[in-house]
Design a protein around this motif. Structure first.
Motif, short mmCIF file in Angstrom:
data_model
loop_
_atom_site.label_atom_id
_atom_site.label_comp_id
_atom_site.label_asym_id
_atom_site.label_seq_id
_atom_site.Cartn_x
_atom_site.Cartn_y
_atom_site.Cartn_z
N VAL A 117 0.86 -1.18 0.00
CA VAL A 117 0.00 0.00 0.00
C VAL A 117 0.90 1.23 0.00
O VAL A 117 1.95 1.25 0.64
N THR A 118 0.50 2.24 -0.76
CA THR A 118 1.31 3.47 -0.79
C THR A 118 0.78 4.46 0.26
O THR A 118 -0.29 4.25 0.84
N ALA A 119 1.52 5.56 0.43
CA ALA A 119 1.16 6.54 1.45
C ALA A 119 -0.24 7.11 1.21
O ALA A 119 -0.95 7.44 2.16
N SER A 120 -0.67 7.19 -0.05
CA SER A 120 -2.01 7.74 -0.31
C SER A 120 -3.09 6.67 -0.19
O SER A 120 -4.26 6.94 -0.41
N GLY A 121 -2.68 5.46 0.11
CA GLY A 121 -3.66 4.38 0.32
C GLY A 121 -3.90 3.52 -0.89
O GLY A 121 -4.74 2.62 -0.86
N GLU A 122 -3.19 3.77 -1.99
CA GLU A 122 -3.38 2.92 -3.17
C GLU A 122 -2.81 1.52 -2.93
O GLU A 122 -1.76 1.37 -2.33
N GLU A 123 -3.52 0.55 -3.44
CA GLU A 123 -3.06 -0.84 -3.33
C GLU A 123 -2.29 -1.18 -4.59
O GLU A 123 -2.79 -0.97 -5.70
N ILE A 124 -1.11 -1.73 -4.42
CA ILE A 124 -0.33 -2.14 -5.59
C ILE A 124 -0.08 -3.65 -5.47
O ILE A 124 0.55 -4.09 -4.52
N HIS A 125 -0.59 -4.37 -6.45
CA HIS A 125 -0.39 -5.82 -6.48
C HIS A 125 0.76 -6.14 -7.44
O HIS A 125 0.99 -5.40 -8.39
N TYR A 126 1.41 -7.23 -7.17
CA TYR A 126 2.55 -7.58 -8.03
C TYR A 126 2.66 -9.09 -8.15
O TYR A 126 2.20 -9.83 -7.27
N ASP A 127 3.33 -9.49 -9.25
CA ASP A 127 3.73 -10.90 -9.34
C ASP A 127 5.10 -11.05 -8.68
O ASP A 127 5.36 -12.02 -7.98
N TYR A 128 5.96 -10.06 -8.95
CA TYR A 128 7.33 -10.08 -8.39
C TYR A 128 7.63 -8.70 -7.81
O TYR A 128 7.21 -7.68 -8.38
N LEU A 129 8.39 -8.71 -6.72
CA LEU A 129 8.71 -7.44 -6.06
C LEU A 129 10.23 -7.33 -5.88
O LEU A 129 10.88 -8.30 -5.47
N VAL A 130 10.77 -6.15 -6.19
CA VAL A 130 12.19 -5.89 -5.91
C VAL A 130 12.25 -4.72 -4.93
O VAL A 130 11.70 -3.65 -5.19
N ILE A 131 12.91 -4.94 -3.80
CA ILE A 131 12.99 -3.89 -2.78
C ILE A 131 14.38 -3.27 -2.80
O ILE A 131 15.40 -3.97 -2.70
N ALA A 132 14.39 -1.95 -2.99
CA ALA A 132 15.67 -1.22 -3.17
C ALA A 132 15.55 0.13 -2.49
O ALA A 132 15.67 1.18 -3.11
N MET A 133 15.29 0.12 -1.19
CA MET A 133 14.93 1.35 -0.48
C MET A 133 16.09 2.09 0.16
O MET A 133 15.88 3.12 0.82
#
Ligand SMILES: Cc1cc2nc3c(=O)[nH]c(=O)nc-3n(C[C@H](O)[C@H](O)[C@H](O)COP(=O)(O)OP(=O)(O)OC[C@H]3O[C@@H](n4cnc5c(N)ncnc54)[C@H](O)[C@@H]3O)c2cc1C
Length: 441
Positions: A117-133
């Motif tokens: 979920v993003t800060a504005s509340g949007e839901e983001i679905h994914y098949d694959y996720l890459v985390i690079a924060m």
């Protein structure tokens, strides 16, 4: 209402391939093949690779900032060799055009449900996720900071807010201690605190202030560098240049009114502190993985870093999640050079996973730290997980050289902007193999 409007406008874009739908609460929800969180060195380079492989907008990048910074240049900015503006470019220009940029902060991960979920509340679905924060800078963990940055002599190359004060502090330096600190946490580019010091020392010499300056490196570590070959070279540098090194000293407080810096003596079980007067204080802040990531125990190790396999870069519990860069648990020095060595591994292994094959690409921990020792010289450290030197050039890179300095100052930024961020630079391993043909290295 805002969500509905946004939904319509996005669907209007031709070639849109991501799937959009509304949840029961009328919250906009989006779905992508690959979502990359963070548009810094790691996120941008991996997203570039995948977005040239997949159809338009199958890759989404979540990144809140307008400007992408080439952070390694801040060492040069602090020394007055580059301007801060030269280190930044509009995010819209560096993120891959074929990917969808979600200009937001990710605010919560739900890895079991393949969504965030993003800060504005949007839901983001994914098949694959890459985390690079990347890493979070914790200046506020030092008492008196960040307020003390508003006073003369306190500076830090680690932030766009304070890097300009390094040169200013050198220009205004009159007499006393010039102290350079290293915190008691893992940091990005562990060589950068020293680089700031060597450049400053040369500045003071060039401007006839060196005999009035007591230059000192107060570090939480117990050695000047983690790799023996380069540590020996740096020990020589500090000795020749009359720099005092105080090991196991952790900065815990800055008192700008009296111009004092308080250090905890880490080897003293009683936690004794020692106070030093300063004329100039260059602070390298404690750092940690972003609070949002640390909050999700399913994703992180005990220390709060994204817990990935050190060879494949795949998450240890969620097979469709990969990690790259500073926010990960990889036991190597956190640098952009390391990210270059990691991005092809993430790309190749993720593709293998998509094809249902066994992950076979292995990261060896390659990292590099151009240890700038002044305005014209540099020791070019390159090594792997075991601290074994992995030098690209068939020369002794532990020697201070002008060629290494030129590479750091002029070539590496070009490599970063033109090749790495476009997904075309995977580190120097191929060049190294060619240059070392027949040498057995
Ligand atoms: C002073 C200094 C000198 C350095 N010198 C060198 C050097 O000489 N050589 C070298 O190789 N490296 C050097 N580095 C280190 C290098 O810059 C980093 O290691 C590299 O940028 C790491 O890449 P990353 O993608 O992991 O993190 P970053 O490049 O920091 O990117 C992280 C991104 O994630 C985004 N993000 C964070 N939280 C969220 C969220 N909740 N949602 C969405 N996005 C988010 C951030 O906005 C950021 O854009 C230096 C760094 C500094 C500060």
């Amino acid at each position: 209402m805002a969500a509905i409007f946004k939904c319509k406008s996005v669907i209007g874009v031709s070639g849109w391939n991501a799937r959009f739908f509304s949840t029961s609460k009328q919250r906009l929800s989006q779905s992508y093949k690959i979502v990359v969180v963070g548009g810094g060195a790691g996120g941008c380079s991996v997203a570039a690779k995948f977005s040239s492989l997949l159809p338009k907008n199958h890759v989404a990048i979540i990144e809140p900032n307008d400007t992408h910074y080439y952070q390694p240049m801040w060492t040069m900015v602090g020394g007055g060799m580059k301007k801060l503006e030269q280190s930044g470019r509009p995010m819209s220009e560096v993120l891959p055009k074929n990917a969808r940029w979600i200009k937001e902060r990710a605010s919560e991960f739900f890895p079991k449900e393949n969504r965030l979920v993003t800060a504005s509340g949007e839901e983001i679905h994914y098949d694959y996720l890459v985390i690079a924060m990347g890493l979070q800078l914790d200046y506020d963990k030092i008492k008196g900071l960040p307020e003390a940055f508003n006073t003369p002599g306190v500076c830090s190359n680690y932030s766009t807010l304070y890097v300009g004060k390094t040169l200013e502090s050198l220009k205004n330096f009159k007499e006393g201690n010039a102290i350079f600190t290293f915190p008691n946490t893992p940091i990005k580019c562990a060589g950068a605190p020293q680089k700031a010091m060597y450049i400053s020392e040369e500045y003071l010499r060039k401007h006839n202030k060196r005999d009035k300056a007591n230059v000192m490196f107060n570090t939480s570590l117990g050695a000047i560098f983690g790799v023996k070959k380069y540590a020996e070279a740096l020990e020589k540098v500090v000795k020749e240049r009359n720099i005092a090194v105080n090991f196991r000293h952790e900065l815990v407080e800055v008192k700008p009114d009296t111009k004092e810096a308080v250090f905890r003596l880490l080897d003293d079980p009683a936690g004794t502190t020692k106070t030093f007067k300063y004329e100039m204080l260059h602070v390298t802040p404690p750092m940690s993985s972003p609070a949002l990531l640390r909050a999700n125990k399913q994703l992180t190790n005990e220390a709060g870093y994204l817990e990935i396999d050190k060879s494949t870069l795949q998450h240890v519990r969620f097979s469709n999640i990969f990690g790259i860069g500073d926010c990960t648990s990889l036991p190597t020095s956190k640098t952009a050079a390391a990210v270059a060595g990691q991005n092809k591994i993430v790309f190749d292994n993720l593709r293998l996973l998509m094809d249902g094959k066994k992950l076979s690409k292995k990261y060896d921990g390659y990292t590099s730290c151009p240890l700038v020792t002044g305005y014209s010289k540099c020791i070019l450290a390159e090594f792997d997980y075991d601290g074994k030197p992995l030098e690209t050039l068939p020369i002794n890179q532990a020697k201070e050289r002008m060629t290494s300095f030129f590479m750091k100052k002029e070539l590496m930024p070009q490599l970063y902007w033109k090749l790495m961020l476009n997904g075309w630079w995977n580190g120097p391993s191929t060049i190294r193999k060619i240059l070392h043909l027949g040498t057995g290295h």
